[in-house]
Design a protein around this motif. Structure first.
Motif, PDB file in Angstrom:
ATOM      1  N   ASN A  61      -1.220   8.152  42.206  1.00 23.06           N
ATOM      2  CA  ASN A  61      -0.798   7.981  40.814  1.00 23.06           C
ATOM      3  C   ASN A  61      -1.954   8.164  39.844  1.00 23.06           C
ATOM      4  OD1 ASN A  61       1.859   7.482  41.550  1.00 23.06           O
ATOM      5  ND2 ASN A  61       1.541   5.269  41.681  1.00 23.06           N
ATOM      6  N   ARG A 188       5.245   9.823  30.522  1.00 20.17           N
ATOM      7  CA  ARG A 188       6.525   9.477  31.135  1.00 20.17           C
ATOM      8  C   ARG A 188       6.451   9.762  32.624  1.00 20.17           C
ATOM      9  NH1 ARG A 188      10.886  14.242  30.401  1.00 20.17           N
ATOM     10  NH2 ARG A 188      11.228  13.558  32.535  1.00 20.17           N
ATOM     11  N   SER A 189       7.548   9.552  33.317  1.00 25.93           N
ATOM     12  CA  SER A 189       7.623   9.807  34.751  1.00 25.93           C
ATOM     13  C   SER A 189       8.441  11.062  35.017  1.00 25.93           C
ATOM     14  CB  SER A 189       8.258   8.611  35.486  1.00 25.93           C
ATOM     15  OG  SER A 189       7.508   7.440  35.288  1.00 25.93           O
ATOM     16  N   ASN A 203       8.967  10.381  40.003  1.00 30.09           N
ATOM     17  CA  ASN A 203       8.415   9.281  39.207  1.00 30.09           C
ATOM     18  C   ASN A 203       6.897   9.332  39.070  1.00 30.09           C
ATOM     19  OD1 ASN A 203      10.978   8.057  38.734  1.00 30.09           O
ATOM     20  ND2 ASN A 203      10.891   7.177  40.789  1.00 30.09           N
ATOM     21  N   PRO A 205       3.385  10.305  37.353  1.00 33.26           N
ATOM     22  CA  PRO A 205       3.118  10.396  35.914  1.00 33.26           C
ATOM     23  C   PRO A 205       2.964  11.841  35.442  1.00 33.26           C
ATOM     24  CG  PRO A 205       1.157   9.675  37.085  1.00 33.26           C
ATOM     25  CD  PRO A 205       2.277   9.667  38.082  1.00 33.26           C
TER      26      PRO A 205
END
Length: 242
Positions: A61, A188-189, A203, A205
């Motif tokens: 992430n 956002r994802s 999902n 980033p």
């Protein structure tokens, strides 16, 4: 070799995460290197696979690692540093960094401008506009998804083949003079289909950039919405004190 301190107030997953991050920062793990499996890490550090998975996902992430289904976990390529000043095209930015830009045309059609698109382009409703959806790549690596809208009367002869290259360069070759642009950025994802096209996890980033590009005479040239991979880009903004 990392020695896990189980008495430390720092969570074990965080200790492993920090260790791997330092290995990447120090160049001991290089872009493209394959990481051991969760099972191998679990045996190496004598911790649960769930703990390893948490550390790995945090680094994914954060853009340090990338996961490819069926292939494993890899050290991610260095992020492309973009400066949000000066109007340049995606192709120009990528070439400037010594890579080969490519646009894969996902859809191309002429549509009547909806209320929203007409408002963004400052044109009457139902005005014919090109709607072009493109996957933007550098050295065959997917970086961004872009949907662009351009009034047809500005480039009446624009073809699908033209849309696979730099539209800015095409416009200037056909007598249009681009002046500046405004951008709105939003984190956002990624949705399932977006993630599939960008080869990232659902999902994960992404950065959404809305851009309005203006001509030298003050008229609107283009409105676009682009989703940039969060693990491949960093953006720098130059600001003066006012």
């Amino acid at each position: 070799m990392l020695e896990i301190d189980k008495q430390s107030p720092l969570p074990i997953y965080y200790q492993i995460e920090a260790y791997l991050k330092q290995q990447i920062d120090d160049g001991l793990l290089k872009p493209g290197d394959t990481l051991p499996s969760e099972r191998e890490f679990s045996e190496q550090f004598h911790v649960s696979r769930m703990t390893i998975r948490q550390a790995i996902m945090n680094l994914v992430n954060a853009g340090y690692l990338s996961r490819q289904k069926g292939r494993g976990t890899f050290v991610a390529s260095q992020k492309i540093a973009m400066t949000l000043s000066g109007l340049t095209s995606f192709s120009e930015e990528i070439k400037h960094r010594g890579m080969r830009p490519l646009s894969r045309l996902l859809s191309y059609e002429v549509i009547p401008a909806t209320d929203r698109i007409a408002q963004q382009l400052s044109i009457p409703n139902q005005t014919p506009v090109y709607e072009m959806k493109r996957l933007r790549l550098a050295d065959d690596h997917p970086l961004a998804l872009e949907t662009a809208y351009i009034p047809v009367h500005l480039l009446p002869d624009l073809t699908q083949d033209d849309a696979t290259g730099s539209i800015y360069a095409y416009a200037e070759q056909h007598g249009l003079r681009l002046k500046n642009a405004t951008q709105t950025l939003e984190a956002r994802s990624a949705g399932p289909e977006e993630a599939k096209l960008l080869t990232i996890s659902p999902n994960a980033p992404v950065l959404l950039i809305d851009q309005r590009t203006y001509l030298e005479d003050g008229g609107m040239f283009e409105y676009s919405r682009s989703l940039f991979r969060g693990d491949s880009y960093s953006f720098t903004v130059a600001m003066d004190r006012i």
